[in-house]
Design a protein around this motif. Sequence first.
Motif, PDB file in Angstrom:
ATOM      1  N   ASP A  20      14.599   3.455   6.478  1.00 23.67           N
ATOM      2  CA  ASP A  20      15.370   2.228   6.298  1.00 23.67           C
ATOM      3  C   ASP A  20      14.414   1.058   6.085  1.00 23.67           C
ATOM      4  N   ALA A  21      14.957  -0.053   5.705  1.00 21.98           N
ATOM      5  CA  ALA A  21      14.146  -1.201   5.289  1.00 21.98           C
ATOM      6  C   ALA A  21      13.214  -1.673   6.399  1.00 21.98           C
ATOM      7  N   LYS A  22      13.690  -1.653   7.663  1.00 23.54           N
ATOM      8  CA  LYS A  22      12.869  -2.142   8.764  1.00 23.54           C
ATOM      9  C   LYS A  22      11.636  -1.271   8.959  1.00 23.54           C
ATOM     10  N   VAL A  23      11.828   0.059   8.893  1.00 26.08           N
ATOM     11  CA  VAL A  23      10.695   0.978   9.051  1.00 26.08           C
ATOM     12  C   VAL A  23       9.750   0.851   7.855  1.00 26.08           C
ATOM     13  N   ALA A  24      10.324   0.807   6.670  1.00 23.98           N
ATOM     14  CA  ALA A  24       9.506   0.745   5.454  1.00 23.98           C
ATOM     15  C   ALA A  24       8.637  -0.506   5.426  1.00 23.98           C
ATOM     16  N   SER A  25       9.160  -1.597   5.931  1.00 21.22           N
ATOM     17  CA  SER A  25       8.408  -2.851   5.892  1.00 21.22           C
ATOM     18  C   SER A  25       7.286  -2.893   6.922  1.00 21.22           C
ATOM     19  N   SER A  26       7.384  -2.076   7.958  1.00 17.36           N
ATOM     20  CA  SER A  26       6.380  -2.118   9.020  1.00 17.36           C
ATOM     21  C   SER A  26       5.297  -1.045   8.879  1.00 17.36           C
ATOM     22  N   VAL A  27       5.493  -0.083   7.954  1.00 14.92           N
ATOM     23  CA  VAL A  27       4.536   1.006   7.775  1.00 14.92           C
ATOM     24  C   VAL A  27       3.642   0.700   6.579  1.00 14.92           C
ATOM     25  N   GLN A  28       2.357   0.680   6.808  1.00 17.12           N
ATOM     26  CA  GLN A  28       1.408   0.382   5.737  1.00 17.12           C
ATOM     27  C   GLN A  28       1.282   1.536   4.744  1.00 17.12           C
ATOM     28  N   GLY A  29       1.242   2.771   5.276  1.00 18.38           N
ATOM     29  CA  GLY A  29       1.129   3.931   4.396  1.00 18.38           C
ATOM     30  C   GLY A  29      -0.157   3.934   3.597  1.00 18.38           C
ATOM     31  N   THR A  30      -0.043   4.278   2.334  1.00 19.41           N
ATOM     32  CA  THR A  30      -1.231   4.404   1.483  1.00 19.41           C
ATOM     33  C   THR A  30      -1.843   3.051   1.129  1.00 19.41           C
ATOM     34  N   LYS A  31      -1.159   1.963   1.448  1.00 20.78           N
ATOM     35  CA  LYS A  31      -1.680   0.646   1.090  1.00 20.78           C
ATOM     36  C   LYS A  31      -3.001   0.337   1.791  1.00 20.78           C
ATOM     37  N   VAL A  32      -3.228   0.992   2.942  1.00 20.77           N
ATOM     38  CA  VAL A  32      -4.465   0.709   3.676  1.00 20.77           C
ATOM     39  C   VAL A  32      -5.645   1.489   3.099  1.00 20.77           C
ATOM     40  N   LEU A  33      -5.384   2.415   2.187  1.00 20.96           N
ATOM     41  CA  LEU A  33      -6.463   3.203   1.594  1.00 20.96           C
ATOM     42  C   LEU A  33      -7.106   2.444   0.438  1.00 20.96           C
ATOM     43  N   PRO A  34      -8.405   2.615   0.264  1.00 23.44           N
ATOM     44  CA  PRO A  34      -9.035   2.035  -0.933  1.00 23.44           C
ATOM     45  C   PRO A  34      -8.388   2.617  -2.187  1.00 23.44           C
ATOM     46  N   GLU A  35      -8.408   1.861  -3.247  1.00 22.95           N
ATOM     47  CA  GLU A  35      -7.720   2.284  -4.472  1.00 22.95           C
ATOM     48  C   GLU A  35      -8.245   3.622  -4.989  1.00 22.95           C
ATOM     49  N   PHE A  36      -9.557   3.857  -4.839  1.00 23.35           N
ATOM     50  CA  PHE A  36     -10.111   5.095  -5.395  1.00 23.35           C
ATOM     51  C   PHE A  36      -9.658   6.336  -4.617  1.00 23.35           C
ATOM     52  N   LEU A  37      -9.094   6.136  -3.401  1.00 24.54           N
ATOM     53  CA  LEU A  37      -8.571   7.261  -2.626  1.00 24.54           C
ATOM     54  C   LEU A  37      -7.075   7.469  -2.831  1.00 24.54           C
ATOM     55  N   GLN A  38      -6.425   6.569  -3.522  1.00 28.03           N
ATOM     56  CA  GLN A  38      -4.986   6.679  -3.715  1.00 28.03           C
ATOM     57  C   GLN A  38      -4.675   7.567  -4.918  1.00 28.03           C
TER      58      GLN A  38
END
Length: 521
Positions: free
Chosen positions: A41-59
């Motif tokens: 849901d939107a609340k969980v999705a907004s609080s989870v960083q996920g792959t965004k914390v990875l450097p671009e070359f690791l995504q």
Amino acid sequence: MKKIDRSSKVRTGFHQAKWDEPIIFELTQPGERGILVNKADAKVASSVQGTKVLPEFLQRKAAPVLPEISQPRVLRHYARLAQETLGADVNIEIGQGTCTIKYSPKVNDQLANLPQLREMHPLQDESTCQGIMEIMYKTNQYMCEISGMDRFSFQPSGGSQGILAMASLAYSHFKSRGEEKQRNEIITTIYSHPSDAAAPHVKGFKIIYLNPDKDGYPDYEAFKAAVGEHTAAFFVANPEDTGVYNKNVLKFTKLVHERGGLCAYDQANANGLLGVTRARDAGFDMCFFNLHKTFSTPHGCGGPACGAIGCAQFLEKFLPAPLLQFDGKKYNYDYQTTNNASAIGKIREFNGVAPVVLKAYAWIRSLGPNGLYQVAKTAVLNNNYMIKKLMELHCVDAPYIPGKQRIEQCRYTLETLYRETGVGTADIQRRMMDFGMHYWTSHHPYYVPEPMTLEPTETPSKEDIDEYIETLKYVFDEAYQNPELFKGAPYQSVCHQLDESNMDDPEQWAVTWRCYSKKFQ
């Protein structure tokens, strides 16, 4: 109702389950799912960083290509594969000489599968891992007592990596003394495991091989000529893969030390030595055990495994980081060797395979010192009973030390069988699969002609050993009566006879589905 004839020990009616089962990537159907996961849901999705914390070359640029398959088809797929498995739970596992396959108590499997361990992560905070750290610390102490060494690391993921770690210890030791260029030779024997040459060679050492004397012992005169100012270490298995134990080993290690070298003990074949002799007492500075062999954790066909490496105190500072320590209140990791310029660094990412160490710990604790000694005595008894029975056969012989006791295994020769029938050891190996039994030949190259290397361990009963021997006799008789039969074997096992003509051509190898798809589709 006709009575079943059980007079023969040979299971001529054996037939292993055989499925023409595709690999799971071939079963995939686009869009098919085993389970549908709700979107966050939107609340969980907004609080989870996920792959965004990875450097671009690791995504990832695209989602991974995974099998798309329903739950029932997944269940059928793996159930069929399980039916095609040969192993100690359904077969008499005598035939894997040098690899010590023994019974692993099911309670130890249950311990390793407890959620407290199964759901742990190697990067958890130390305060949350005190239980398994205590077990690994105490297993280290048991290994020290069994071997005479002062410290162990469980970081190597198998025996060959343990040998590489020992070669790295030798290199680091001499590097700390400014002698790494001078001490550039490793001495080993042709009947030690091939990794005793291969791993040091990977490290950059020149390999000096010793051939045996007429009795199968490493030739001491040749050894004296080989040891010198360039000797970094002596790497040897004792007993060697022939089952011959060099009772004069202390004479060899003493000479190496006199010439300034180190001594490293390959204890992959330690099953007949527990409580009998120790590596340190034989003059060795370091050694390794395969926990997945001698200490009863499943062999696992290459993994999960653990090549526990131990050393004397003067080499401890070179061991891979981190090392476990106990301050009297809590267990913690010592990363001090990470800052040691001469240390070997990490052998692998994490500090050992925790479930494997736990199983070894449980096995040692359940037996105690007297039980470990009984393991060795029974393994040696079983092996020498088997040798006596097999040596009564016309077509079986064993080179070296005739009439003398071997340790936990023996490398026989079927040269007479091959000369008289044209049926060789590889043919026997394939035919034994038709009776649900494993059989091992030898490491390459075949120094013993038409080799057959068998190790009963302490696990099988006399009845089990007799059944294996009677099956071998039955197959040998087939070779004399109908050698053509062996051209198509195995007939009753899970797989057909494989074409091995391309085994030495890397261009024909495909170890993953992606590799196969690129090369052959």
